[in-house]
Design an enzyme around this catalytic site. Structure first.
Site, PDB file in Angstrom:
ATOM      1  N   CYS A 134       0.815  -1.220   0.000  1.00  0.00           N
ATOM      2  CA  CYS A 134       0.000   0.000   0.000  1.00  0.00           C
ATOM      3  C   CYS A 134       0.846   1.266   0.000  1.00  0.00           C
ATOM      4  CB  CYS A 134      -0.943   0.008   1.196  1.00  0.00           C
ATOM      5  SG  CYS A 134      -2.081  -1.386   1.188  1.00  0.00           S
ATOM      6  N   CYS A 153     -14.097  -0.587   5.699  1.00  0.00           N
ATOM      7  CA  CYS A 153     -13.060  -1.087   4.791  1.00  0.00           C
ATOM      8  C   CYS A 153     -13.069  -0.203   3.547  1.00  0.00           C
ATOM      9  CB  CYS A 153     -13.363  -2.525   4.357  1.00  0.00           C
ATOM     10  SG  CYS A 153     -13.704  -3.670   5.711  1.00  0.00           S
ATOM     11  N   HIS A 164      -9.141   3.351  -2.304  1.00  0.00           N
ATOM     12  CA  HIS A 164      -7.773   2.892  -2.063  1.00  0.00           C
ATOM     13  C   HIS A 164      -7.262   2.068  -3.249  1.00  0.00           C
ATOM     14  CE1 HIS A 164      -4.163   1.678  -0.231  1.00  0.00           C
ATOM     15  NE2 HIS A 164      -4.570   0.636   0.457  1.00  0.00           N
TER      16      HIS A 164
END
Lengths: 143, 374
Positions: free
Chosen positions: B77, B195, B317
């Site tokens: 990430c 999430c 994300h």
């Protein structure tokens, strides 16, 4: 078979690589063996600093010292736990996982037998038992 | 030698099955080059996690950037922020003068459910997907600090309010605590709205030396570490120590303390991530983040706004793009161009990204960067 469970796990490009050879590699999960005091994780202990490790990597992750094969378990304590509500590979949801600190041993990731019903908690005592049908390391909550 | 951010750009964030990864990157690159008012750079560092072979070259060729050195990095990430860090270091060392940092990811074409690490990883192979990794941290954090499910949900509520003000965000609706807790359970105690969603996007930045009369933003410092062994001797949840140590590197290099930060973009792939991160960064004391969130300190208008973009939870994300997208938000904030999300009088911005997925490691990589208004 562990291999088949692994192959189903999320893998990039699976849609456009349908003709590709199936993934094939050794099972990366810690080995669970039957030891003199019950089930045990076959890992290694550093010959220099004594640090226990759930893998058979050749060197200690803490000090780089040489590692020697060692057995850990079966008793341990839950450090953290979660129940997963999404199927993964051949594992139907829900299933419960825990980080278990084995007594004088490493922290290992294991499934908790009957976990979704028992709702195990942090700091509870557990014992290693035989692997799950999917080949995952498994513990049961100590009675 | 110092490095400045000359321009930034991003695509929209979300499910974009009608666009190729390179097309998303073209949007980000064109905006960043126009923003920087340049057409050429000396080199490019590109972050992507699951990006296909040549995604960086395909992206850069489409905006006329061929023939330059291109380096593609994978740091989970933190891939996009690693590209930023490497671009920064390349300028500081005199290796290049003008550099592009690009992040690109197209997740909805690769995953239908939770993202998993590599199948050769022993914990991924045992059924621990990314929501599970963070759920473990939540389990421990709640045990140690008596935190509640509502404390976690409050992070998603806050960031959804911010995301509602971001026209490029994936989730643009303000959520209530009840909606967050009532959404589908993924990995206890984390529900769906705790999430970050699967997202397709790209983000780009042009870095270079000082320019006169510009609205460039100074990159005061950046630091990169990977974690050490995370095991039964680790006192903190996974990722805490590496964020704390990387942040200290960045603070020392910039000569600041965490209290100097006016606005932060941090890694909230899951609600628990933001709580742990702001504590590891030293913004809040250990165990104090839930109270700070509840008091509104990290909301827009609060003492130390965190994730005014909506964060990973609401902006989305797209793994490799995330770090550069965080940078874009901070540049807009420090220039006063963040419209409805503007943090008043923002002078110092702090960026943090931390990626994982390797069993037994306290994070694959963490990047912390300090930015300052020009």
């Amino acid at each position: 078979m562990p291999g088949s469970a692994l192959r189903v796990a999320s893998r990039p490009h699976k849609l456009d690589r349908a003709d590709a050879a199936p993934l094939s590699f050794p099972d990366p999960r810690p080995s669970v063996v039957s030891g003199p005091y019950g089930y045990a994780i076959a890992g290694a202990r550093c010959t220099a600093c004594g640090h226990p490790n759930a893998t058979t990597a050749p060197r200690c992750p803490r000090c780089g010292g040489e590692a020697a094969a060692a057995l850990f378990g079966p008793a341990g304590t839950i450090w953290a736990t979660t129940t997963i509500h999404v199927a993964s590979g051949n594992r139907a949801a829900p299933y419960t996982l825990a980080y278990v600190d084995l007594d004088e041993g490493p922290r290992v990731l294991a499934h908790v037998l009957d976990g979704p019903r028992l709702a195990p908690r942090v700091a509870q005592r557990v014992r290693l038992i035989a692997r799950t049908d999917n080949g995952d390391p498994q513990v049961e909550v100590a009675r | 030698m110092s490095a400045w951010i000359w321009g930034v750009g991003t695509s929209n964030f979300g499910r974009q099955t009608d666009k190729l990864p390179a097309e998303l990157a073209w949007e980000a690159l064109q905006e960043a080059l126009a923003d920087a008012d340049v057409a050429h750079v000396d080199a490019a560092f590109v972050g992507t996690v699951f990006g296909s072979l040549g995604v960086a070259q395909r992206a850069l060729l489409g905006v006329g950037l061929a023939g330059i050195p291109i380096v593609t990095v994978e740091n989970a990430c933190a891939s996009g922020s690693t590209a930023l860090h490497e671009a920064h270091q390349a300028i500081l060392s005199g290796r290049y003068e003008r550099v592009i940092a690009l992040g690109v990811e197209h997740l909805t074409s690769l995953f239908a459910g939770p993202i998993a690490s590599d199948p050769t990883d022993r914990e991924q192979a045992t059924g621990l997907l990314f929501p599970g990794i963070y759920a473990m941290s939540a389990s421990r954090y709640m045990y140690e600090h008596d935190a509640t499910a509502e404390d976690l949900a409050a992070v998603a509520v806050k960031n959804s309010r911010h995301g509602a003000l971001n026209p490029r965000a994936q989730r643009r609706r303000a959520l209530s605590v009840e909606e967050v807790l009532g959404s589908r359970m993924i990995a206890e105690p984390l529900t769906l709205f705790q999430c970050a969603g699967l997202s397709d996007a790209a983000a780009a930045a042009v870095l270079g030396p000082t320019r006169r009369g510009s609205r460039d933003v100074a990159l005061r410092a950046s630091a990169l570490r990977s974690g050490t062994s995370w095991d039964h001797t680790s006192r903190h949840v996974w990722g805490y120590d590496v964020v704390r140590d990387t942040a200290r590197d960045a603070y020392d290099a910039a000569g600041i303390e965490p209290s100097d930060a006016d606005v932060l973009e941090v890694h909230d792939a899951f609600t628990i991530g933001e709580l742990v991160t702001v504590e590891a960064l030293g913004v809040d004391a250990e165990g104090a983040a839930p109270a700070a969130v509840a008091a509104g300190e990290h909301s827009l208008g609060g003492k130390t706004p965190v994730n005014p973009s909506g964060g990973l939870l609401s902006r989305g994300h797209p793994l490799g793009a995330t770090g550069v997208a965080q940078l874009a938000e901070l540049v807009w904030q420090l220039r006063g161009e963040a419209d409805q999300r503007q943090v008043a009088d923002a002078r110092i911005g702090l960026l943090e990204t931390m990626g994982g997925g390797t069993a037994g490691l306290d994070g694959n990589a963490c990047v912390v960067a300090v930015l300052q208004a020009g």
